[in-house]
Design an enzyme around this catalytic site. Structure first.
Site, mmCIF file in Angstrom:
data_model
loop_
_atom_site.group_PDB
_atom_site.id
_atom_site.type_symbol
_atom_site.label_atom_id
_atom_site.label_comp_id
_atom_site.label_asym_id
_atom_site.label_seq_id
_atom_site.Cartn_x
_atom_site.Cartn_y
_atom_site.Cartn_z
ATOM 1 N NE ARG A 241 -4.397 -0.831 0.160
ATOM 2 C CZ ARG A 241 -4.617 -1.869 -0.638
ATOM 3 N NH1 ARG A 241 -3.664 -2.296 -1.455
ATOM 4 N NH2 ARG A 241 -5.786 -2.485 -0.649
ATOM 5 C CD GLU A 270 -2.572 3.585 -5.037
ATOM 6 O OE1 GLU A 270 -1.401 3.233 -4.828
ATOM 7 O OE2 GLU A 270 -3.474 2.790 -5.352
ATOM 8 C CG HIS A 288 -3.075 -0.415 -6.721
ATOM 9 N ND1 HIS A 288 -3.422 0.287 -5.587
ATOM 10 C CD2 HIS A 288 -3.237 -1.727 -6.404
ATOM 11 C CE1 HIS A 288 -3.780 -0.563 -4.631
ATOM 12 N NE2 HIS A 288 -3.678 -1.794 -5.104
HETATM 13 C C1 8YV Z 1 -7.153 -4.172 -5.623
HETATM 14 C C2 8YV Z 1 -5.389 -4.556 -3.846
HETATM 15 O O1 8YV Z 1 -7.295 -4.378 -6.972
HETATM 16 O O2 8YV Z 1 -6.613 -6.398 -3.091
HETATM 17 C C3 8YV Z 1 -5.974 -5.398 -2.790
HETATM 18 O O3 8YV Z 1 -5.790 -5.070 -1.602
HETATM 19 O O4 8YV Z 1 -4.581 -3.735 -3.585
HETATM 20 C C4 8YV Z 1 -5.805 -4.745 -5.256
HETATM 21 O O5 8YV Z 1 -5.822 -6.123 -5.524
HETATM 22 C C5 8YV Z 1 -7.333 -2.705 -5.367
HETATM 23 O O6 8YV Z 1 -7.160 -2.413 -4.018
HETATM 24 C C6 8YV Z 1 -8.706 -2.220 -5.789
HETATM 25 O O7 8YV Z 1 -9.685 -2.482 -4.849
#
Ligand code: 8YV
Length: 332
Positions: A241, A270, A288
């Site tokens: 993150r 972001e 991402h």
């Molecule tokens: C998501 C991610 O696509 O699952 C997670 O925590 O970071 C990604 O796989 C993104 O967060 C959109 O919701």
């Protein structure tokens, strides 16, 4: 015949997921796929019992108070730092996420960034596309070794373990990790991973990959002081993150070559990216996309839909985050 309950899908999802939900609910979806400002999200949630959200929508006490009919928010993500889970629990609103279905895909991408960063894939491609390649040289874009090197993993949940297996078994890497809690011996043996303290992890990793959840305690877990403890030849990969790395400090470290390179899929604030990261050459930047394969994104959206269906029709969600509310603690 009684009317089907209404739900809202906060971002555009695959048609088969909408159809699946449509068997049980009146479905409203944010067709524009733009991130809705909080007031608009609240407006669209009026009268809705369920919501499918992504990491872009914040579910907090203010939203819960303004949406009294909402009973479940199902995140299409394994991470859920966009949810105020204690506020959801206090309000009797169920929170769910999408673990497991994205583990291997996300681990694959972690390795893609390790490889691209160590072997300078995007930097050399830019050079070629810019028409600068006019001769071959022995040290041209010579990078760092991946096979046989030391892979450091910060955060050893499901995705961290899947990365460890790839490193140890696929690339013959020595794998070290640091985590809040140590894995049991059998799992450590299977992942061929050794537990070390954070200082050892920083000092010994040739490639350090971050796979820990974001929380107040992991904010800037990697800043200038931590980067200073890394090898000058090391690479740093963040697929976890934004906010876990101090991006401004990282940009300085990359410019001054305090570490060799970084690979980043997530950023503080972001989709904005720190402008200094855009100007340093020794960083691979992706928007991402670690879980972004069609089958995995469909599986994530389907699991979120199944959570809403299972909870609203039978009171039994698939992957709850605050199952303790089910029953007496839940919104009626
Ligand atoms: C998501 C991610 O696509 O699952 C997670 O925590 O970071 C990604 O796989 C993104 O967060 C959109 O919701």
């Amino acid at each position: 015949m009684s009317q089907k309950p209404a739900i809202f899908i906060a971002r555009k999802v695959f048609p088969e997921v909408v159809a699946h939900l449509g068997h049980h609910f009146q479905v409203d979806m944010n067709e524009s796929d733009e991130v809705l400002p909080p007031a608009e999200l609240i407006a669209r949630l009026q009268g809705k019992q369920g919501a499918l959200t992504t990491g872009s929508e914040r579910v907090d006490a203010a939203l819960l108070a303004a949406c009294p009919q909402l009973k479940i928010a199902a995140n299409i993500a394994v991470g859920f730092n966009n949810f105020d889970v204690p506020a959801m629990t206090a309000a009797g609103v169920l929170a769910t996420n999408t673990p497991d279905v994205l583990t291997e895909t996300t681990a694959d991408f972690g390795f893609a960034l390790v490889m691209a960063t160590a072997r300078r894939v995007t930097e050399s491609e830019h050079f070629l596309r810019a028409g600068q390649w006019n001769k071959w040289s022995l040290d041209m874009f010579a990078g760092a070794e991946v096979h046989g090197s030391t892979l450091g993993i910060l955060g050893m949940g499901r995705i961290g373990q899947a990365i460890a297996r790839r490193g140890a078994h696929g690339f013959g890497m020595k794998v070290i990790y640091h985590n809040r809690s140590r894995l049991d011996a059998a799992l450590e043996a299977e992942c061929k991973a050794s537990y070390v303290d954070k200082a050892t992890l920083l000092a010994q990793a040739d490639h350090l990959i971050l796979v820990l959840p974001y929380s107040a305690s992991s904010h800037h877990a990697i800043g200038a002081a931590e980067i200073a403890q890394m090898k000058p030849t090391a690479t740093l990969i963040n697929i976890a993150r934004g906010g876990i790395v101090d991006d401004a400090a990282l940009a300085v470290a990359l410019r001054e070559r305090r570490i060799a390179a970084a690979g980043l899929d997530v950023f503080e604030g972001e989709p904005k990216v720190h402008p200094d990261l855009l100007t340093v050459p020794n960083v691979v930047l992706t928007p991402h996309i670690a879980s972004a394969t069609i089958p995995t994104r469909k599986a994530m959206a389907m699991l979120a839909a199944d959570n809403v269906i299972a909870y609203l029709t039978q009171g039994r969600p698939v992957t709850p985050l605050n199952a303790e509310i089910i029953g007496a603690g839940a919104r009626a």
